[in-house]
Design an enzyme around this catalytic site. Structure first.
Site, PDB file in Angstrom:
ATOM      1  N   ASP A 170       5.387  -6.165   0.787  1.00  0.00           N
ATOM      2  CA  ASP A 170       6.663  -5.328   0.953  1.00  0.00           C
ATOM      3  C   ASP A 170       7.874  -5.932   0.376  1.00  0.00           C
ATOM      4  O   ASP A 170       8.982  -5.035  -0.090  1.00  0.00           O
ATOM      5  CB  ASP A 170       6.846  -5.015   2.415  1.00  0.00           C
ATOM      6  CG  ASP A 170       5.395  -4.531   2.848  1.00  0.00           C
ATOM      7  OD1 ASP A 170       4.728  -4.059   2.305  1.00  0.00           O
ATOM      8  OD2 ASP A 170       5.078  -4.766   4.182  1.00  0.00           O
ATOM      9  N   GLY A 188       6.710   2.233 -16.478  1.00  0.00           N
ATOM     10  CA  GLY A 188       7.215   3.238 -17.271  1.00  0.00           C
ATOM     11  C   GLY A 188       7.181   4.721 -16.787  1.00  0.00           C
ATOM     12  O   GLY A 188       6.898   5.599 -17.601  1.00  0.00           O
ATOM     13  N   HIS A 229      -4.786  -1.000  -0.093  1.00  0.00           N
ATOM     14  CA  HIS A 229      -5.196  -2.548   0.111  1.00  0.00           C
ATOM     15  C   HIS A 229      -5.377  -3.211  -1.073  1.00  0.00           C
ATOM     16  O   HIS A 229      -5.207  -4.531  -0.901  1.00  0.00           O
ATOM     17  CB  HIS A 229      -6.095  -2.743   1.346  1.00  0.00           C
ATOM     18  CG  HIS A 229      -5.568  -2.280   2.700  1.00  0.00           C
ATOM     19  ND1 HIS A 229      -5.579  -1.066   3.116  1.00  0.00           N
ATOM     20  CD2 HIS A 229      -4.863  -3.174   3.544  1.00  0.00           C
ATOM     21  CE1 HIS A 229      -5.166  -1.085   4.553  1.00  0.00           C
ATOM     22  NE2 HIS A 229      -4.739  -2.395   4.717  1.00  0.00           N
TER      23      HIS A 229
END
Ligand code: F6P
Length: 317
Positions: free
Chosen positions: A126, A184, A248
Site C-alpha cells: 500500500d 499509460g 492478492h
C-alpha cells in the site's frame, strides 16, 4: 542485548529483509528467534531459532518464510501482555517488526506502552506508512500489477473495449496511481481525488466521437469496486465494459531489485539500531541513506501528492 525476535507480514522483499536482519544480528553476536504467524505466534509463543544457514537462498522468494496472520486479540491488553510474557520467557530483549501500518501500530504499542525495545521496518504494497517515502514491497507490487495490466491492454485494444482494473492499496491511492501512470492508462479513480464517474463517462463518450475505441480505467479498492465503476460507465455510455480485480497477486512474487536492495539496507539498519539501543521507531530510506524515525513522529496518515501525477496522466493519455 543478547537475543532478539523478528516478526513479519508478507510482501515482496520481506524474506530479503529477514535475511539481512538475521545475518547482521549474528554478526553483532545476537541470537535471533523468528516469530511464526505474526502477532498470533508472538502471543502463543511460536518461535523458531534463525541462524545464517536458515536464511540461505530466500532472498528472491515472495511472501514470508515466517508465515503471517491477522491477530485481533493483540489489539487488547491481555493479548499484549501475553506477547510480552512470551518474549521475556525466552530471554528476548529486543524485537524487529517488518510490516505495514497494522504491524507497526502493534510495534508502537509494545514500545510506548510497555517500554519494550522495538524497531520497525516498513513493508507494504500500500506504501501508506506515514513519514516513509517507500516501503519494501511497493515497487514489486507496482511491477506485478503492471505486468497484469499490460496483458489486459492486449485484449482491450484487440476487442476495442473498456476495462476497469481494480488494484489494492487499502485507503491509499498510491499503488493505483503508479500502476495507471506506468501502464499509460486513460483514467485512475482514487480515494484522494473526487473524479465523478459522470465526468469519466462524458470523456469516454467524447473520445468515442473522435474514434477512440479502448480505455483502461484503474480504480483503487479504497475508492470503489471495479464492478460498481463498470456498471456506472455502462449505464452512462451504453458501452460494454469488462472488469479485472487484481487482488492478492499484487502482494506476491519475487521482489524487484529495488525492493531487495531496500530490504538489505533496512534489515541491516534495524538489527544495528536494536544492537546499539536505538529503538522505539522505524528505519526507512531517504534516497539511499537510512534514517531512523520515532513511532508517532510522522503523524497518522501519509500525505501523497496525487495532483501532479494525475495531471501528468491526463496530459499523456
Ligand atoms: O495491506 C496490504 C493489503 O494487501 C491491502 O492492499 C488489502 O486491502 C489488504 O491487505 C487485504 O488484506 P487480506 O489479505 O487480509 O485480505
Amino acid at each position: 542485548m543478547k537475543r532478539i525476535a523478528l516478526l513479519t507480514r508478507d510482501c515482496g522483499g520481506v524474506n530479503a529483509a529477514i535475511r539481512a536482519v538475521v545475518r547482521t544480528a549474528v554478526a553483532r553476536g545476537l541470537a535471533v528467534e523468528g516469530v511464526m504467524r505474526g502477532y498470533e505466534g508472538l502471543m502463543s509463543g511460536d518461535f523458531i531459532p534463525l541462524d545464517r544457514r536458515s536464511v540461505s537462498n530466500i532472498i528472491g522468494l515472495g511472501g514470508t518464510i515466517l508465515k503471517t496472520a491477522r491477530a485481533e486479540e493483540f489489539c487488547d491488553e491481555p493479548g499484549q501482555k501475553a506477547a510480552l510474557a512470551q518474549l521475556r520467557a525466552r530471554g528476548v530483549d529486543g524485537l524487529i517488526v517488518i510490516g505495514g501500518n497494522g504491524s507497526l501500530a502493534g510495534a508502537r504499542v509494545l514500545a510506548e506502552r510497555y517500554g519494550f525495545p522495538v524497531v520497525g521496518i516498513p513493508a507494504t504494497i500500500d506504501n501508506d506508512v506515514p513519514g516513509v517515502e517507500s516501503a519494501i514491497g511497493a515497487d514489486t507490487a507496482v511491477n506485478v500489477a503492471l505486468d497484469a495490466l499490460d496483458k489486459i491492454r492486449d485484449t482491450a485494444t484487440s476487442l476495442e473495449r473498456i476495462f476497469v482494473v481494480e488494484v489494492m492499496g487499502r485507503k491509499c491511492g498510491w499503488l493505483a496511481m503508479q500502476v495507471a501512470l506506468a501502464g499509460g492508462c486513460e483514467e485512475v479513480l482514487l480515494p484522494e481525488k473526487d473524479v465523478p464517474i459522470e465526468a469519466v463517462s462524458e470523456e469516454i463518450r467524447e473520445g468515442s466521437r473522435r474514434g477512440k475505441a479502448s480505455w483502461i480505467i484503474v480504480v483503487a479498492e479504497g475508492r470503489a469496486s471495479a464492478a460498481d465503476v463498470a456498471s456506472a460507465v455502462t449505464a452512462n455510455t451504453g458501452f460494454e465494459t469488462r472488469i479485472a480485480v487484481l487482488g492478492h497477486i499484487q502482494r506476491g512474487g519475487s521482489p524487484t531489485a529495488i525492493d531487495s536492495i531496500m530490504a538489505a539496507r533496512l534489515g541491516n539498519a534495524a538489527a544495528d539500531a536494536l544492537a546499539d539501543g536505538r529503538t522505539g521507531g522505524l528505519v526507512h530510506l531517504v534516497g539511499s541513506r537510512v534514517e531512523f524515525l520515532s513511532f508517532g513522529a510522522a503523524g497518522d496518515v501519509k500525505k501523497i501528492d496525487i495532483e501532479s501525477d494525475y495531471r501528468l496522466l491526463k496530459i499523456l493519455s
